[in-house]
Design an enzyme around this catalytic site. Structure first.
Site, PDB file in Angstrom:
ATOM      1  N   GLU A 254       0.890  -1.177   0.000  1.00 49.64           N
ATOM      2  CA  GLU A 254       0.000   0.000   0.000  1.00 49.64           C
ATOM      3  C   GLU A 254       0.916   1.212   0.000  1.00 49.64           C
ATOM      4  OE1 GLU A 254      -3.205   0.079  -0.243  1.00 49.64           O
ATOM      5  OE2 GLU A 254      -3.720  -2.023   0.117  1.00 49.64           O
ATOM      6  N   LEU A 255       1.015   1.896  -1.125  1.00 54.80           N
ATOM      7  CA  LEU A 255       2.066   2.909  -1.288  1.00 54.80           C
ATOM      8  C   LEU A 255       1.505   4.324  -1.385  1.00 54.80           C
ATOM      9  CD1 LEU A 255       4.221   0.767  -3.746  1.00 54.80           C
ATOM     10  CD2 LEU A 255       4.272   0.820  -1.244  1.00 54.80           C
TER      11      LEU A 255
ATOM     12  N   CYS B  62      -2.243   9.150   2.700  1.00 52.37           N
ATOM     13  CA  CYS B  62      -2.035   8.689   1.324  1.00 52.37           C
ATOM     14  C   CYS B  62      -3.262   9.025   0.486  1.00 52.37           C
ATOM     15  CB  CYS B  62      -1.775   7.191   1.317  1.00 52.37           C
ATOM     16  SG  CYS B  62      -3.023   6.288   2.227  1.00 52.37           S
TER      17      CYS B  62
ATOM     18  N   GLU C   9       3.719  13.913  -4.030  1.00 53.02           N
ATOM     19  CA  GLU C   9       2.815  13.702  -2.906  1.00 53.02           C
ATOM     20  C   GLU C   9       3.282  14.678  -1.823  1.00 53.02           C
ATOM     21  OE1 GLU C   9       3.412   9.990  -0.812  1.00 53.02           O
ATOM     22  OE2 GLU C   9       1.277   9.881  -0.352  1.00 53.02           O
TER      23      GLU C   9
END
Ligand code: NAP
Length: 476
Positions: free
Chosen positions: A250-251, A284, A380
């Protein structure tokens, strides 16, 4: 309130002093919270041995008994929600209300997987050729290495622990070095809920990269579940190739928040504040790129800027705080650098953008009007920064949304459901929120496409990340 903290390693059902120690700091004040134990190679090996030895018996326990342990863990966690939220706020910097929301979300993974433990489906069919029966069953993979990030120190741990334990796997949990105290509290809850010795082990390796790599090359470890940055995910995916280790990742994300011209702008701003500011933007799932129809951009920008300006930035545990600190000054400085580079490349600063003085790792709510080639759109940001870019057709909005290597989540606002579903289907993301600022739910499959990861956590899919499918062909 005074918290009783666990600070040691947890191996084979015992709290064990580590070979070394690591300071855990409060990013709101810059003060030490506690020193925690770190594991040397021998202690990492001992954790693998403990998980390996405990696996056969744990895999054979009845699903009902695993379910009841998880249910008990859920109940303890909810009962201790205020203490855990205080701890999260102290070590992570987020506000108490964000932290409390996280604890309840995190506990729900124990409840959901308590329910899933007893519902693992199988299959029994006639082969089309008629020569046999096809029996399909699912078995726990085995020793699982769980690695979690600092931004949701409780939920990222329970989202792995819940399904792993429900499936019958034993685990070694490694939390982020900034936020291990919350994970240790959860491990203690699991012990109090009745998890047998060796089933859950907790370590903080002295040297993360080298020691995790060694564990990933130990044939007794059969599964890796990682949540963290895409950069580290890529390293681990390469490492996992050597022993063909089952891996779920899960990035990172770089979520587009698309506002079509027929959107209800007040609702869109409300949703934007949730999608952007939950966790101070360190999620995220955080909306990172606001892609707004030209015709409504002025109204959206003015209303979003006002809502951002109204937020009270303060120590997450202080009365009325709505925007807490980043997890560290290093993380805060990364945000500041991205904003400076964006402004240097032509972004118009509508709000914020100035690092406040003081010891805390604070960064203010910031709004930028940018062109589509601004470099901030490629990163991000992981902070309270909202870059806004405009578009003139749905096709352009979709192209802008997809102009990233990430594909975790997207948000779409429109009053026309047909149109928003068409846009949602065209956006390359594992999850799309329509007219909502948050959709994370333990009962739904969470995960990304492209470089945002592999696999899903939560929902019906989550337990399968810890199960192998076995086919048995039966002569009849
Ligand atoms: P990170 O730097 O990748 O670290 C995550 C974890 O990996 C930490 O426990 C870290 O340990 C460990 N780690 C670092 N280098 C390693 C290596 N070479 N080998 C093995 N483990 C290693 O990520 P972060 O800064 O903590 O978290 C932020 C990132 O997580 C963001 O990109 C965010 O999008 C992502 N995230 C994704 C999701 C999702 O569900 N998709 C959810 C939450 C967060 P140390 O602390 O000891 O270095």
């Amino acid at each position: 309130m005074q918290l009783e903290l666990k600070t040691d390693l947890f191996i084979a059902g015992q709290w064990v002093k580590g070979a070394g120690s690591l300071p855990v700091m409060n990013p709101s004040t810059g003060q030490l919270i506690a020193d925690i134990s770190t594991a040397d190679q021998e202690q990492c090996d001992a954790a693998v041995t403990a998980a390996h030895d405990a696996f056969p018996a744990w895999a054979k326990t009845s699903p009902r008994s695993r379910s009841e342990i998880l249910r008990k863990a859920f109940e303890i966690m909810v009962a201790e929600a205020d203490q855990i939220a205080q701890l999260i706020s102290m070590e992570n910097g987020k506000t108490f209300s964000d932290a409390r929301g996280e604890v309840i979300y995190a506990a729900e993974f124990f409840r959901w997987f308590a329910e899933e433990a007893v519902r693992t489906p199988g299959d029994f069919r006639h082969a089309p050729s008629g020569d046999k029966r096809i029996l399909v069953t699912h078995q726990p993979i085995g020793v699982s290495l769980l690695i979690t990030p600092w931004n949701f120190p409780a939920a990222m741990a329970t989202r792995k622990l819940g399904p792993a334990l429900a499936a019958g796997c034993t685990v070694i949990l490694k939390a982020a070095s900034e936020t291990p105290l919350t994970a240790l509290w959860i491990v203690d809850i699991l012990q109090r809920a009745g998890v047998p010795a060796g089933v859950v082990n907790f370590i903080m390796p002295e040297k993360t990269g080298a020691m995790v790599s060694r564990m990933m090359h130990d044939p007794r470890v059969r599964n890796l579940s990682f949540t963290g940055s895409t950069e580290v995910g890529r390293i681990l995916l390469k490492e996992s190739a050597d022993l063909v280790l089952r891996t779920s990742l899960e990035l990172g994300g770089n979520a587009p928040f698309v506002v079509l011209e027929d959107a209800d702008i007040d609702e869109a701003v409300k949703g934007a504040m949730i999608a952007k500011m939950r966790n101070g933007g360190a999620a995220c799932t955080a909306a990172n790129r606001f892609i707004v129809a030209e015709s409504v951009a002025a109204e959206f920008t003015a209303k979003l800027t006002q809502s951002m300006a109204d937020l009270k930035m303060a120590d997450g545990l202080s009365e009325g705080a709505q925007l807490g600190a980043s997890v560290s000054r290093k993380e805060r400085d990364k945000i500041a650098e991205l904003v400076s580079a964006s402004v240097a490349a032509g972004a118009e600063l509508k709000l914020g953008g100035v690092v406040p003085e003081g010891d805390g790792a604070f960064y203010p709510a910031t709004v930028l009007a940018v062109k589509s080639d601004n470099p901030i759109l490629d990163h991000e940001v992981f902070g309270p920064v909202a870059p806004i870019v405009t578009f003139s057709s749905d096709e352009e909005a979709i192209a802008l949304a997809n102009a990233t290597e990430y594909g975790l989540i997207a948000y779409v606002y429109s009053q026309d459901l047909k149109r928003s579903i068409r846009v949602a289907e065209a956006i390359e993301a594992g999850m799309v929120a329509i007219n909502r600022g948050v959709i994370s739910d333990p009962a739904a499959p969470f995960g990304g496409v492209k470089q945002s990861g592999l696999g899903r956590e939560g929902g019906f899919a989550g337990i399968h990340e810890f199960l192998e499918t076995k086919y048995i062909g039966v002569e009849i």
